[in-house]
Scaffold this active site. Structure first.
Site, PDB file in Angstrom:
ATOM      1  N   ASP A  13       9.315   2.948   2.167  1.00 32.77           N
ATOM      2  CA  ASP A  13       8.104   3.714   2.474  1.00 32.77           C
ATOM      3  C   ASP A  13       7.808   3.545   3.962  1.00 32.77           C
ATOM      4  OD1 ASP A  13       5.604   4.756   2.900  1.00 32.77           O
ATOM      5  OD2 ASP A  13       4.706   3.926   1.084  1.00 32.77           O
ATOM      6  N   LYS A  62       2.204  11.004   7.202  1.00 35.00           N
ATOM      7  CA  LYS A  62       1.333  10.745   8.354  1.00 35.00           C
ATOM      8  C   LYS A  62       1.773  11.511   9.622  1.00 35.00           C
ATOM      9  CE  LYS A  62      -1.264   6.937   6.690  1.00 35.00           C
ATOM     10  NZ  LYS A  62      -0.835   5.960   5.697  1.00 35.00           N
ATOM     11  N   PHE A 110       0.863  -1.187   0.000  1.00 32.28           N
ATOM     12  CA  PHE A 110       0.000   0.000   0.000  1.00 32.28           C
ATOM     13  C   PHE A 110       0.895   1.230   0.000  1.00 32.28           C
ATOM     14  CE2 PHE A 110      -2.323   3.589   1.587  1.00 32.28           C
ATOM     15  CZ  PHE A 110      -3.475   3.533   0.834  1.00 32.28           C
TER      16      PHE A 110
HETATM   17  C1  LIG Z   1      -0.989   6.037   4.222  1.00 35.09           C
HETATM   18  C2  LIG Z   1       0.129   5.533   3.405  1.00 35.09           C
HETATM   19  C3  LIG Z   1       0.482   6.144   2.186  1.00 35.09           C
HETATM   20  C4  LIG Z   1      -0.335   7.253   1.561  1.00 35.09           C
HETATM   21  O1  LIG Z   1      -0.424   8.391   2.372  1.00 35.09           O
HETATM   22  P1  LIG Z   1      -1.584   9.465   2.090  1.00 35.09           P
HETATM   23  O2  LIG Z   1      -1.224  10.623   2.987  1.00 35.09           O
HETATM   24  O3  LIG Z   1      -2.883   8.833   2.453  1.00 35.09           O
HETATM   25  O4  LIG Z   1      -1.516   9.827   0.646  1.00 35.09           O
HETATM   26  C5  LIG Z   1       1.586   5.669   1.532  1.00 35.09           C
HETATM   27  N1  LIG Z   1       2.313   4.644   2.021  1.00 35.09           N
HETATM   28  C6  LIG Z   1       1.999   4.035   3.176  1.00 35.09           C
HETATM   29  C7  LIG Z   1       2.858   2.914   3.674  1.00 35.09           C
HETATM   30  C8  LIG Z   1       0.895   4.448   3.908  1.00 35.09           C
HETATM   31  O5  LIG Z   1       0.558   3.817   5.032  1.00 35.09           O
END
Ligand SMILES: *Cc1c(COP(=O)(O)O)cnc(C)c1O
Length: 408
Positions: free
Chosen positions: A232, A261, A147
């Site tokens: 990520d 986040k 994700f």
């Molecule tokens: C939440 C998330 C994203 C995307 O972040 P948004 O601020 O919702 O665009 C990307 N990578 C990971 C691992 C995430 O948990």
């Protein structure tokens, strides 16, 4: 105080959304009106323990006083300049974020998906200019069940049909390999590979923790093959797992780290690509940008977030309370929990499907004052604010135990 003519109930507000709000979410039927620390309160004044923390955007809890104060101070002075001009908050934010993560350079953005997109652009440009990949041939290797966000490019390399279907055509140049499989990765990486992009722990997939040695293996492989390792850490980073970055559990240093986040303190969206100077440094004026990226309000709040993380207190809490979390979940094994994965204050809990779907269990927890979110099928994710107390955590685990033995 303003006098309200008619205060709409939770039920009325939920009904009012239906015709006017896009249906891209299916929220639990709770309408939050205020919050502090680990607790939120709905329109009717019912209180709930927040065991989701905005998917880790609220690592420091709701409205942490230091973060709210930093935001207020900045609101009174300067909020936005655009990057057409310098602002007096950005230098410190970049210096401090680079120092916190042990990286050289910072590319400030807003949302997580933008950080991922930016990381992809930087990696491709690096591949053409530094590695010498022929024009438009660069590939990025990603993991199944990933994700990384919701833009068209990103959902194009998702393996979740719900996220993908109906949104093509997709951006080419991505290869998908199984997660936690170094042999598959070895086979997929070639002379055209710009980067391997993975989550050190797959959050949305259900808090999937790779085997010990996987991240070290990815680092060794990418170095040997001459491509970048992009981690990520948008959900796994900034204290959640007991370390500032989840890659620290294997003492691994990626080439690029994506943050988001919690970097915005639960107040504004703040994201960043942090990385090596010879990689992030490929970007020249005009080649990438964002109207809001690096704005003074975001930089002030991000700097206050770094202040909190530099104390080490939140990482320590995640480690210590993580023991309580694992202990509590171990006690539920065979009592409605069929398996779980946990690191720090983060757990994916597989519920016995006979008891109910993740969604049903989440709804029952909600009615007992605990907010969580299901992920896939019968898995629920626990990720409370790192400010949660041991008592609150035990309380939430007790409520989970009740819900699992109820069998409604
Ligand atoms: C939440 C998330 C994203 C995307 O972040 P948004 O601020 O919702 O665009 C990307 N990578 C990971 C691992 C995430 O948990």
């Amino acid at each position: 105080m303003t006098a309200a003519v008619h205060i709409r109930s939770s039920a009325e507000l939920i009904r009012a959304e239906e015709p006017v709000l896009a249906h891209n979410y299916h929220p639990l039927p709770v309408v939050v009106a205020r919050a502090e620390g680990t607790w939120v309160e709905d329109v009717e004044g019912r209180r709930y323990l927040d065991m989701l923390a905005g998917y880790s955007a609220l690592n420091f809890g709701h409205r942490h006083p230091a973060l709210i104060e930093a935001a207020h101070r900045q609101l009174d002075r300067l909020t936005l300049t655009s990057r057409a001009f310098h602002n007096d908050r950005l230098a410190e934010f970049a210096e401090r974020l680079a120092a916190l993560t042990g990286m050289d350079m910072v590319l400030p953005m807003n949302t997580g998906a933008e950080a991922v997109e930016s990381g992809i652009k930087v990696a491709r440009k690096w591949a053409y200019e530094v590695k010498g990949v022929p024009a438009d041939r660069a590939t990025i290797v990603v993991a199944a069940e990933n994700f990384h966000g919701r833009t068209t490019t990103i959902v194009g390399f998702s393996t979740d049909e719900t996220a993908r279907a109906g949104f093509g055509p997709f951006t080419p140049g991505f290869k998908i390999v199984p997660y936690n499989d170094l042999a598959a990765l070895e086979a997929a990486v070639d002379d055209t590979t710009a980067a391997v992009l993975i989550e050190p722990i797959q959050g949305e997939a259900g808090v999937i923790i790779p085997d010990e040695g996987y991240l070290t293996g990815v680092r060794e492989l990418t170095r040997r093959k001459g491509c970048l390792f992009v981690a990520d850490e948008i959900q796994s980073g900034l204290g959640r797992t007991g370390r500032t970055l989840a890659v620290e559990h294997e003492s691994v240093v990626p080439d690029l780290v994506l943050l988001g986040k919690a970097l915005g303190g639960g107040i504004v969206p703040v994201s960043a690509v942090v990385g090596r100077r010879d990689v992030v440094g490929v970007l020249q004026p005009g080649q990438h940008g964002s109207t809001f990226g690096g704005n003074p309000l975001a930089a002030a709040i991000g700097t206050a977030v770094i202040d909190l993380l530099e104390t080490g207190e939140f990482q320590r809490r995640a480690t210590e309370l993580g023991v309580v979390l694992r202990g509590g979940l171990s006690g539920l094994l065979g009592k409605g929990v069929v398996g779980f994965r946990a690191r720090g204050l983060w757990a994916g809990v597989d519920i016995d499907p006979a008891i109910g779907s993740g969604r049903e269990v989440s709804a029952r927890l909600m009615r007992k004052g605990v907010l969580v979110k299901d992920t896939h099928g019968s898995t629920i994710r626990l990720a409370p604010p790192l400010t949660i107390t041991g008592e609150e955590l035990e309380g939430a685990l007790g409520t989970l135990a009740e819900v699992l033995t109820e069998r409604s």
